[in-house]
Design an enzyme around this catalytic site. Structure first.
Site, PDB file in Angstrom:
ATOM      1  CB  SER A 145      -0.889   0.014   1.250  1.00  0.00           C
ATOM      2  OG  SER A 145      -1.507   1.276   1.430  1.00  0.00           O
ATOM      3  CE1 TYR A 158      -3.534  -3.217   5.199  1.00  0.00           C
ATOM      4  CE2 TYR A 158      -3.072  -1.131   4.097  1.00  0.00           C
ATOM      5  CZ  TYR A 158      -3.390  -2.471   4.041  1.00  0.00           C
ATOM      6  OH  TYR A 158      -3.562  -3.082   2.809  1.00  0.00           O
TER       7      TYR A 158
END
Length: 236
Positions: A145, A158
Site C-alpha cells: 500500500s 496497517y
C-alpha cells in the site's frame, strides 16, 4: 499442447475468495496456470473456483486461516505431495484493522494484524521455499500500500505491517537471487474497488475506482514479464 503462457505453472494465491485475490486467481487461471485458492471462506473460494473452471481453467481450493500457523505447514505438505514445484506465490491476504492514532492502537488487534499481514507471509515463504527453488522461473508477488512508504495519520498499524512485508519479501529476493530462479515483486494496487477500500473510505463513490480485475490482470502480466527480482510497480 496448450499455448497459454502460464500452462504447466502452479500458482498459490492467498485471500482468493474475493476482491484482488479472486481477480488475480482468475487472471492466472485464464493464462493457463493451475491455481490453488486459499482463504477462510470456503463458499467464496468455491465460487471463484467455479468461475475459473467455467472459463476453461483449473483450480484447487484450500480453505484455511492463515493466523493458524500450523495450517500453513499442513497446506505445504499437501501441495508438495502432489506437485514438485511452486511457480507463483501471491501474498495478497491482509487485514486493514481499525484506523487509529498510534497511542490508541488496540494491542490485541495489532497483534492479529501483524500475524496475518507479516508473520503469515513469512511462514508461507518458509513453508514453500523448497518448492519455489524447484521452479525454473518462480515469482513471489507481495501486495503493498502507498502508506507503507508515505506514512499517513491514523494508518500507522496497517502501514507498518505493509512496510515490514515489503522489507521481508525484498530481503528474501536478495537472499535467493543468485542461487535460484526466484524473483520477488512488490505491487501497490492503488485505489481499487474492494470491500477493504470501502471500509477505509466509506464516503467514496466506488464507481470512481478501478475494478479488482484490473489489478488481477496486471499481476498475471507481471509474472509473465522478464522483470528483475526487486521490481515494484503501482497500478494506476
Amino acid at each position: 499442447m496448450s499455448t497459454l503462457p502460464l500452462s504447466g505453472k502452479l500458482a498459490l494465491v492467498t485471500g482468493a475468495s474475493r476482491g484482488i485475490g479472486a481477480a488475480t486467481a482468475q487472471a492466472l487461471g485464464a493464462a493457463g496456470a493451475h491455481v490453488i485458492l486459499t482463504a477462510r471462506t470456503a463458499g467464496g473460494l468455491e465460487e471463484v473456483e467455479e468461475r475459473i473452471h467455467q472459463a476453461g481453467g483449473s483450480a484447487t481450493i484450500a480453505p484455511l486461516d492463515l493466523i493458524d500457523g500450523e495450517s500453513i505447514g499442513r497446506l505445504a505438505q499437501a501441495i508438495s505431495g502432489r506437485w514438485q514445484a511452486l511457480d507463483i506465490l501471491v501474498l495478497n491476504a491482509a487485514t486493514l484493522g481499525s484506523l487509529a492514532a498510534v497511542p490508541a492502537i488496540d494491542a490485541k488487534e495489532f497483534a492479529r494484524q501483524l500475524t496475518l499481514n507479516i508473520a503469515a507471509p513469512q511462514a508461507l515463504i518458509a513453508a514453500f521455499d523448497g518448492m519455489l527453488r524447484a521452479s525454473a522461473d518462480a515469482r513471489v508477488v507481495a501486495l503493498t500500500s502507498s502508506v507503507a512508504a508515505a506514512p499517513r495519520a491514523y494508518w500507522g498499524a496497517y502501514g507498518a505491517s505493509k512496510a515490514a512485508l515489503e522489507v521481508l519479501v525484498s530481503a528474501y529476493g536478495e537472499e535467493v537471487k543468485n542461487i535460484s530462479a526466484i524473483r520477488t515483486h512488490i505491487v501497490d494496487p492503488g485505489a481499487t474497488r474492494t470491500a477493504m477500500r470501502a471500509r477505509a473510505f466509506p464516503g467514496e463513490d466506488p464507481a470512481t475506482l478501478k475494478g479488482p480485475e484490473v489489478v488481477g490482470q496486471a499481476i498475471a502480466n507481471l509474472v509473465q514479464a522478464d522483470h528483475p527480482s526487486g521490481y515494484r510497480c503501482r497500478i494506476g
